[in-house]
Design a protein around this motif. Structure first.
Motif, mmCIF file in Angstrom:
data_model
loop_
_atom_site.group_PDB
_atom_site.id
_atom_site.type_symbol
_atom_site.label_atom_id
_atom_site.label_comp_id
_atom_site.label_asym_id
_atom_site.label_seq_id
_atom_site.Cartn_x
_atom_site.Cartn_y
_atom_site.Cartn_z
ATOM 1 N N ARG A 237 18.162 21.398 -46.662
ATOM 2 C CA ARG A 237 17.501 20.198 -46.133
ATOM 3 C C ARG A 237 18.553 19.111 -45.910
ATOM 4 O O ARG A 237 19.485 18.937 -46.714
ATOM 5 N N THR A 387 14.214 25.732 -43.240
ATOM 6 C CA THR A 387 13.851 24.642 -44.142
ATOM 7 C C THR A 387 12.374 24.321 -43.989
ATOM 8 O O THR A 387 11.865 24.172 -42.864
ATOM 9 N N ASN A 388 11.665 24.232 -45.109
ATOM 10 C CA ASN A 388 10.240 23.891 -45.084
ATOM 11 C C ASN A 388 10.046 22.446 -44.628
ATOM 12 O O ASN A 388 10.923 21.596 -44.800
ATOM 13 N N GLN A 389 8.867 22.183 -44.076
ATOM 14 C CA GLN A 389 8.572 20.823 -43.617
ATOM 15 C C GLN A 389 8.352 19.868 -44.784
ATOM 16 O O GLN A 389 8.766 18.710 -44.733
#
Length: 545
Positions: A237, A387-389
């Protein structure tokens, strides 16, 4: 059979340099050559600034009522480094003739001293100022009185010209230097053991176990993941203040590259004390040229963080070109005003100030933009996972993570603090430092330790599900600068206790802050780059859905 690690190759090369290039009897200085004088030929004596270890503020030789040359005072500065170090070499009325003994030579008869001249002379004597006289660029006549009548006596000795500087380049405390090397090796071995445990027993074991499972078992295992595997969606991130991080890494690459190249050239003998100011001149030149490496590194890392988008690379390049030089310019300008107010020769002349600024904007800045352009065109590093939100919440930690980061700097500091004493003695005690073979090895060891420390701490943070490793990896090794600055304070209190006056103390602290900042950027860059490689390798080896 696996090839030897790069660090091993560097260490072997460094030990070769130490054994073959350390100053020994008859050490030859590349680029220098003897000058033959016929009998009766004139030898011209030069004078340098008045110096004192009690104030560290140099003054011009002719600021006191000494005899002046009949044909006027002329500067004899040879390079930029002399001026930056506060040397003001000028001609003098002293004349020798080769192999001609003379006595009772009347140099000059001064006018009666005024009250102002007498008080100034007494003040300089009370402040322990000493006269610096040069003959053929060699320092003369230590702890001898300097009078206005003199005699000349030549004594023939069997000292060959290549051994001319042996008395000044004699390596003091050789056993202490070797102890520093052995101490560094122990630290490296200890950290290397931890790294091997991480790779062989932990990471490799998990990866092997995961690869041996079938798809159904892998899916079940994914539900039972723990530790660093849980942060797969957050580990890359974008960090806070990402541009600043890239700028600091770029400047760190430039500073570290300058240090490695300069010390290597010095170890090879190309920047010897025989060429006064050559070391500072070389550092300045290499720093300007390596602006291209700073721009390239900063922009490519920034492009990688942004997922391949290179829009705005010119802004990043401009910030790289101005960040560290801007801070250095602010510190040096403040110091210069203090020296100007004291009428010291240590103050940088206004004309030289203009040259430094022009060098900055006409050489370093354009090269940094060239490096930034190359970095923008170069392919970015592909991140191995998405990458996750929504950011994952970091669990409460038993110990503050920043406490570990600050404490990690003690290990790199342990590899250099012994050599740091000799460097400080050279800078502030007027001693000649020339054991660059040892210094090169210490520098390589410090780089290895910084990489190992940052890698270990990054893995520890990931294991407790702390995915904010970017800045911590930078400061885990960069925190060595804190201990370097604390050592500077200790040296000021216990070794320079005779340093008098607020101006002298301000100069010392200002230069110490400048050096500590450069060390932080260089070591922090090593820590960040090694951690980035480790994290990229770690998550590239695992296919998690």
């Amino acid at each position: 059979m696996f090839p030897p690690p790069r660090s091993t190759v560097w260490i072997a090369f460094a030990i070769f340099l130490l054994l073959h290039l350390s100053p020994l009897h008859g050490f030859y200085l590349p680029g220098s050559y003897p000058h033959k004088y016929p009998i009766g030929d004139s030898l011209f004596v030069k004078v340098n600034s008045l110096t004192s270890i009690d104030t560290e503020i140099p003054f011009g030789y002719y600021s006191l009522p000494f005899c002046r040359p009949l044909d006027g005072i002329k500067d004899s500065a040879e390079n930029l480094g002399e001026l930056l170090m506060g040397d003001r070499i000028e001609n003098s009325p002293y004349r020798f003739r080769m192999f001609t003994n003379e006595s009772d030579i009347l140099l000059c008869r001064t006018d009666p001293l005024s009250i102002a001249d007498l008080n100034l002379l007494k003040k300089r004597i009370d402040e322990m100022y000493q006269v610096n006289v040069l003959l053929e660029n060699l320092p003369l006549k230590d702890k001898q009185p300097l009078v206005f009548t003199y005699e000349v006596s030549f004594v023939e000795r069997d000292i060959h010209w290549p051994s001319w500087w042996d008395a000044y380049l004699k390596m003091e405390g050789a056993k202490v230097h070797w102890f520093s090397i052995l101490n560094s090796l122990m630290v490296i071995a200890f950290l290397a053991g931890i790294v091997l445990v991480i790779f062989l027993r932990t990471v490799r074991r998990d990866l092997t176990r995961y690869e041996e499972l079938d798809k159904e078992a892998q899916a079940q295992m994914n539900e039972e993941l723990s530790g660093w595997k849980l942060v797969v969606g957050d580990v890359f991130r974008v960090p806070g203040n990402a541009t600043l991080l890239c700028v600091m890494v770029g400047d760190g690459v430039q500073i570290l590259g300058m240090a490695v190249v300069t010390i290597l050239f010095a170890a090879l003998g190309f920047m010897s004390p025989a060429s006064r100011g050559a070391l500072i001149t070389g550092m300045f030149f290499f720093y300007l040229v390596l602006g291209i490496a700073a721009g390239y590194a900063a922009v490519r890392i920034w492009k990688t963080i942004k997922g391949g988008n290179h829009t705005g690379w010119m802004s990043v390049s401009w910030k790289v070109a101005c960040f560290f030089p801007g801070i250095a310019f602010l510190i040096l300008t403040t110091q210069n005003f203090l020296l100007w107010g004291s009428h010291s020769t240590g103050a940088i002349p206004f004309s030289l100030f203009i040259i430094l600024i022009l060098s900055w904007f006409c050489i370093s800045v354009p090269l940094t933009f060239v490096g930034g352009y190359l970095g923008a065109k170069a392919p970015h590093v592909e991140l191995p996972v998405r990458t996750n939100q929504i950011p994952r919440e970091i669990p409460p930690q038993k110990y503050p993570s920043w406490l570990l980061v600050l404490g990690a700097g003690t290990l790199p500091f342990g590899t250099l603090f012994i050599e740091l004493f000799f460097i400080m003695s050279s800078l502030w005690m007027g001693r000649v430092y020339y054991v660059f073979g040892f210094l090169f090895i210490v520098l390589i060891f410090m780089v290895v330790v910084c990489a190992e420390v940052s890698l270990v701490l990054t893995y520890m943070h990931l294991c407790v599900e702390d995915w904010k490793w970017w800045w911590k990896s930078f400061f885990s090794s960069g925190s060595v600068a804190i201990y370097v600055f604390l050592y500077y304070l200790n040296y000021l209190i216990f070794d320079l206790e005779s340093l008098s006056g607020p101006v002298s103390a301000s100069l010392y602290l200002g230069y110490s802050l400048f050096i500590a900042e450069a060390i932080m950027l260089a070591t922090g860059t090593v820590g960040f780059l090694s951690s980035f490689w480790f994290v990229h390798y770690l998550f590239s080896s695992v296919k998690l859905d």
